[in-house]
Design a protein around this motif. Structure first.
Motif, mmCIF file in Angstrom:
data_model
loop_
_atom_site.group_PDB
_atom_site.id
_atom_site.type_symbol
_atom_site.label_atom_id
_atom_site.label_comp_id
_atom_site.label_asym_id
_atom_site.label_seq_id
_atom_site.Cartn_x
_atom_site.Cartn_y
_atom_site.Cartn_z
ATOM 1 N N ALA A 81 -33.988 -76.291 -47.492
ATOM 2 C CA ALA A 81 -33.075 -75.334 -48.126
ATOM 3 C C ALA A 81 -33.763 -73.995 -48.348
ATOM 4 C CB ALA A 81 -32.540 -75.893 -49.441
ATOM 5 N N LEU A 82 -34.318 -73.441 -47.278
ATOM 6 C CA LEU A 82 -35.042 -72.181 -47.374
ATOM 7 C C LEU A 82 -34.072 -71.007 -47.501
ATOM 8 C CD1 LEU A 82 -37.616 -72.900 -44.537
ATOM 9 C CD2 LEU A 82 -37.925 -73.232 -46.995
ATOM 10 N N THR A 83 -34.497 -70.000 -48.247
ATOM 11 C CA THR A 83 -33.678 -68.811 -48.470
ATOM 12 C C THR A 83 -33.749 -67.888 -47.265
ATOM 13 O OG1 THR A 83 -34.031 -68.914 -50.864
ATOM 14 C CG2 THR A 83 -33.329 -66.797 -49.950
ATOM 15 N N VAL A 84 -32.574 -67.422 -46.813
ATOM 16 C CA VAL A 84 -32.487 -66.507 -45.683
ATOM 17 C C VAL A 84 -31.830 -65.218 -46.148
ATOM 18 C CG1 VAL A 84 -31.551 -66.111 -43.379
ATOM 19 C CG2 VAL A 84 -32.296 -68.412 -44.042
ATOM 20 N N HIS A 85 -32.480 -64.093 -45.886
ATOM 21 C CA HIS A 85 -31.893 -62.780 -46.113
ATOM 22 C C HIS A 85 -31.460 -62.217 -44.762
ATOM 23 C CE1 HIS A 85 -33.146 -62.705 -50.308
ATOM 24 N NE2 HIS A 85 -34.352 -63.103 -49.914
ATOM 25 N N GLY A 86 -30.241 -61.682 -44.704
ATOM 26 C CA GLY A 86 -29.703 -61.245 -43.433
ATOM 27 C C GLY A 86 -28.984 -62.397 -42.747
ATOM 28 N N THR A 87 -28.874 -62.308 -41.428
ATOM 29 C CA THR A 87 -28.125 -63.308 -40.672
ATOM 30 C C THR A 87 -28.973 -63.856 -39.543
ATOM 31 O OG1 THR A 87 -26.039 -62.150 -41.145
ATOM 32 C CG2 THR A 87 -26.047 -63.738 -39.329
ATOM 33 N N LEU A 88 -29.243 -65.163 -39.597
ATOM 34 C CA LEU A 88 -29.935 -65.801 -38.491
ATOM 35 C C LEU A 88 -28.964 -65.963 -37.328
ATOM 36 C CD1 LEU A 88 -32.055 -68.647 -40.142
ATOM 37 C CD2 LEU A 88 -32.929 -66.784 -38.732
ATOM 38 N N PRO A 89 -29.309 -65.464 -36.141
ATOM 39 C CA PRO A 89 -28.406 -65.622 -35.005
ATOM 40 C C PRO A 89 -28.153 -67.098 -34.717
ATOM 41 C CG PRO A 89 -30.139 -64.026 -34.518
ATOM 42 C CD PRO A 89 -30.511 -64.691 -35.809
ATOM 43 N N ASP A 99 -34.457 -58.723 -23.808
ATOM 44 C CA ASP A 99 -33.245 -58.599 -24.620
ATOM 45 C C ASP A 99 -33.072 -59.908 -25.388
ATOM 46 O OD1 ASP A 99 -30.793 -57.974 -25.748
ATOM 47 O OD2 ASP A 99 -29.675 -58.605 -23.969
ATOM 48 N N GLY A 100 -33.306 -59.848 -26.680
ATOM 49 C CA GLY A 100 -33.212 -61.052 -27.502
ATOM 50 C C GLY A 100 -33.843 -60.820 -28.851
ATOM 51 N N TRP A 101 -34.683 -61.756 -29.261
ATOM 52 C CA TRP A 101 -35.279 -61.697 -30.593
ATOM 53 C C TRP A 101 -36.786 -61.904 -30.506
ATOM 54 C CZ3 TRP A 101 -31.044 -64.776 -29.385
ATOM 55 C CH2 TRP A 101 -29.813 -64.288 -29.852
ATOM 56 N N LEU A 102 -37.485 -61.232 -31.392
ATOM 57 C CA LEU A 102 -38.923 -61.425 -31.546
ATOM 58 C C LEU A 102 -39.144 -62.045 -32.923
ATOM 59 C CD1 LEU A 102 -41.497 -60.784 -29.847
ATOM 60 C CD2 LEU A 102 -41.855 -58.848 -31.380
ATOM 61 N N THR A 128 -37.029 -51.172 -33.972
ATOM 62 C CA THR A 128 -37.687 -50.452 -35.062
ATOM 63 C C THR A 128 -36.914 -50.531 -36.370
ATOM 64 O OG1 THR A 128 -36.611 -48.373 -34.453
ATOM 65 C CG2 THR A 128 -38.751 -48.855 -33.433
ATOM 66 N N GLY A 129 -35.714 -51.117 -36.350
ATOM 67 C CA GLY A 129 -34.892 -51.182 -37.547
ATOM 68 C C GLY A 129 -35.206 -52.382 -38.425
ATOM 69 N N GLU A 130 -34.329 -52.630 -39.358
ATOM 70 C CA GLU A 130 -34.498 -53.754 -40.272
ATOM 71 C C GLU A 130 -34.391 -55.076 -39.514
ATOM 72 O OE1 GLU A 130 -35.217 -53.741 -43.585
ATOM 73 O OE2 GLU A 130 -35.535 -51.589 -43.283
ATOM 74 N N PRO A 131 -35.098 -56.125 -39.963
ATOM 75 C CA PRO A 131 -34.977 -57.424 -39.295
ATOM 76 C C PRO A 131 -33.545 -57.942 -39.360
ATOM 77 C CG PRO A 131 -36.837 -57.404 -40.826
ATOM 78 C CD PRO A 131 -36.063 -56.155 -41.076
ATOM 79 N N ALA A 132 -33.149 -58.683 -38.322
ATOM 80 C CA ALA A 132 -31.852 -59.347 -38.365
ATOM 81 C C ALA A 132 -31.830 -60.380 -39.480
ATOM 82 C CB ALA A 132 -31.559 -60.004 -37.018
ATOM 83 N N ALA A 133 -32.976 -61.033 -39.700
ATOM 84 C CA ALA A 133 -33.071 -62.046 -40.751
ATOM 85 C C ALA A 133 -34.513 -62.179 -41.201
ATOM 86 C CB ALA A 133 -32.543 -63.394 -40.256
ATOM 87 N N VAL A 134 -34.676 -62.564 -42.450
ATOM 88 C CA VAL A 134 -35.990 -62.897 -43.017
ATOM 89 C C VAL A 134 -35.851 -64.238 -43.727
ATOM 90 C CG1 VAL A 134 -37.767 -62.282 -44.685
ATOM 91 C CG2 VAL A 134 -36.691 -60.484 -43.310
ATOM 92 N N VAL A 135 -36.652 -65.209 -43.300
ATOM 93 C CA VAL A 135 -36.671 -66.517 -43.946
ATOM 94 C C VAL A 135 -37.848 -66.536 -44.907
ATOM 95 C CG1 VAL A 135 -36.824 -69.008 -43.626
ATOM 96 C CG2 VAL A 135 -35.701 -67.587 -41.882
#
Length: 466
Positions: free
Chosen positions: A40-48, A414-417, A440-447
């Motif tokens: 039950a880890l906290t996720v900020h943003g949206t994990l694809p 083209d994808g995610w790092l 260079t922008g904000e992460p899509a998600a941070v776990v």
């Protein structure tokens, strides 16, 4: 600014790198003392939702006391960390020591089953997925360890008895054939073995190549038709071995620095050797060849390693270089592509051995030669010559990134790092998911993790269930 040189001694980087390893005493480098599991880890943003799989990271994690002043930075017991992602959620994090003999004894467990090779079975360097198995691998002759989806060590493997000796820390998968290639360099033989592991997980080719003085070939490069070897001035040191070093190699300035080109698929392999300026390469970026037979090899180039400091690679400022090898002329052109201090290169692995446009690296703090992390990730575009920078805030530092394509037919890079990031303010780690469409922008998600993951070596993404 980037520079172009020939292969004369005047072409190498001037000066030396400050011997500074005090950062290894910082909290982010300290080993963790226990195996844990969190859900039950906290996720900020949206994990694809398309990120369905497990992010893995391996590193050296001593069980018990560890002193960077006397203990080799590459010698401690291996530990694997994993985060399971899927359905837009972070399901769990766990960490497990890899069960070499010493760890199994310390934990009161039975020894890991399977064959053995060499005196030291500690595995801590890298991870690879092949033939339906996830393998932990290393230098020095130890056999790969098979781990399961719970990060438990299942067995040692010699690929069903087909592996003639040890393996290596940086095998490469040919994206066209699906075969796994390796260069096994031991501490007792004046030759290396070029290995090909078929898609069923059995060695189908082992070609010996003579070398001089047992060089440390931590890695190699692959093209469509050739294997590229790095025979550089870090080599086996008998005195270090007698002193008990788990990594008995040192800088030997009287050795030639040379690059070997070996045709793939031959049982009797002969290398064409081309001289380069003295240096050491832990990690190439990629290699490819053109229609005229010239081979391009991009590398992270260290001016030297393990000379004044035998415990840490702290003596030079590694930067991104390109070597253009011309076998017909017997010449090498060396050109620095970027002068920022950086390491841990990764590409879109669908381009392994093929021309690539993009490369991702970890930008390091220029004051920390032995760093395993840095304040930013870089994305190099070799067509435009531009390098984009994703910086981390609040003193955070990131390790090696792993690229995951958006889908099987997505354009290159083209994808995610994905990268593990340490936050010194909380003494905890985070998994950052960067969308390369907005690098260079904000992460899509941070776990957010409820614990710290020590700075380590290499990472792997394993898609789906396994």
């Amino acid at each position: 600014m980037p520079r172009t040189t020939g292969h004369t001694p005047e072409g190498h980087l001037p000066g030396g790198f400050p011997h500074r390893t005090a950062h290894l005493l910082e909290r982010g480098y300290q080993p963790v003392s226990a195996e844990t599991e969190h859900t039950a880890l906290t996720v900020h943003g949206t994990l694809p939702p398309a990120l369905d799989g497990t992010f893995l990271r391996i590193g050296a994690n001593a069980r018990g006391a560890h002193d960077p002043a006397v203990d080799h930075s590459f010698g401690a017991a291996g530990m694997v960390h994993g985060l399971r992602l899927g359905d837009g959620r972070a399901h769990w994090y766990r960490n497990r020591w890899l069960r070499g003999d010493a760890i199994s004894r310390a934990l009161g467990e039975l020894p890991t089953p399977g064959p053995r090779h060499g005196a030291d079975d500690n595995v801590n360097a890298n991870l690879v997925r092949h033939a339906g198995r996830t393998l932990a691998v290393t230098d020095g002759g130890a056999l790969p360890l098979v781990i399961d989806s719970g990060l438990r060590t299942l067995a040692r493997t010699d690929f069903d008895g087909t592996l003639p000796g040890g393996f290596c820390a940086h095998p490469l998968t040919d994206p066209v054939t699906g075969e796994l290639h390796a260069v096994a360099a031991g501490q007792t033989d004046d030759e290396v073995l070029l290995l090909t592991v078929d898609v069923e997980g059995r060695v189908r080719g082992a070609s010996p190549v003579p070398v001089k003085g047992r060089p440390w070939m931590h890695s190699f490069a692959l093209t469509e038709r050739h294997t590229v070897l790095f025979d550089l001035p870090v080599a086996y040191d008998a005195a270090e071995a007698r002193a008990g070093s788990p990594v008995p190699y040192s800088w030997q300035g009287d050795r030639d620095a040379r690059i070997g080109i070996v045709p793939r698929g031959r049982s009797e392999a002969t290398a064409l050797w081309l001289e380069v300026s003295p240096c050491f390469v832990f990690h190439p970026v990629n290699a490819f060849e053109d229609a005229d037979g010239r081979i391009t090899v991009d590398v992270i180039r260290h001016e030297r390693a393990f000379d004044r400091d035998r415990l840490h690679p702290s003596e030079s400022a590694p930067t991104l270089w390109r070597w253009t090898l011309d076998p017909r002329e017997g010449a090498v052109v060396e050109r620095q592509l970027d002068d920022r201090v950086q390491e841990f290169p990764r590409i879109d692995e669908r381009r392994t051995g093929l021309p690539h446009r993009y490369a991702f690296t970890v930008e390091l703090d220029p004051e920390q030669g032995a760093a395993l992390c840095g304040p930013a990730l870089l994305r190099h575009d070799h067509v435009s010559g531009r390098a984009d920078r994703h910086a981390f805030t609040g003193g955070r530092t990131a390790g090696e990134g792993v690229f995951v394509p958006r889908d099987a037919l997505a354009p290159e890079a083209d994808g995610w790092l994905l990268t593990l990031v340490y936050d010194p303010a909380t003494d905890r780690s985070e998994l950052h998911v960067l969308d390369t469409a907005d690098f260079t922008g904000e992460p899509a998600a941070v776990v957010q993790l409820p614990m710290r993951v020590p700075h380590g070596f290499h990472a792997l993404w394993v898609a789906g269930e396994w």
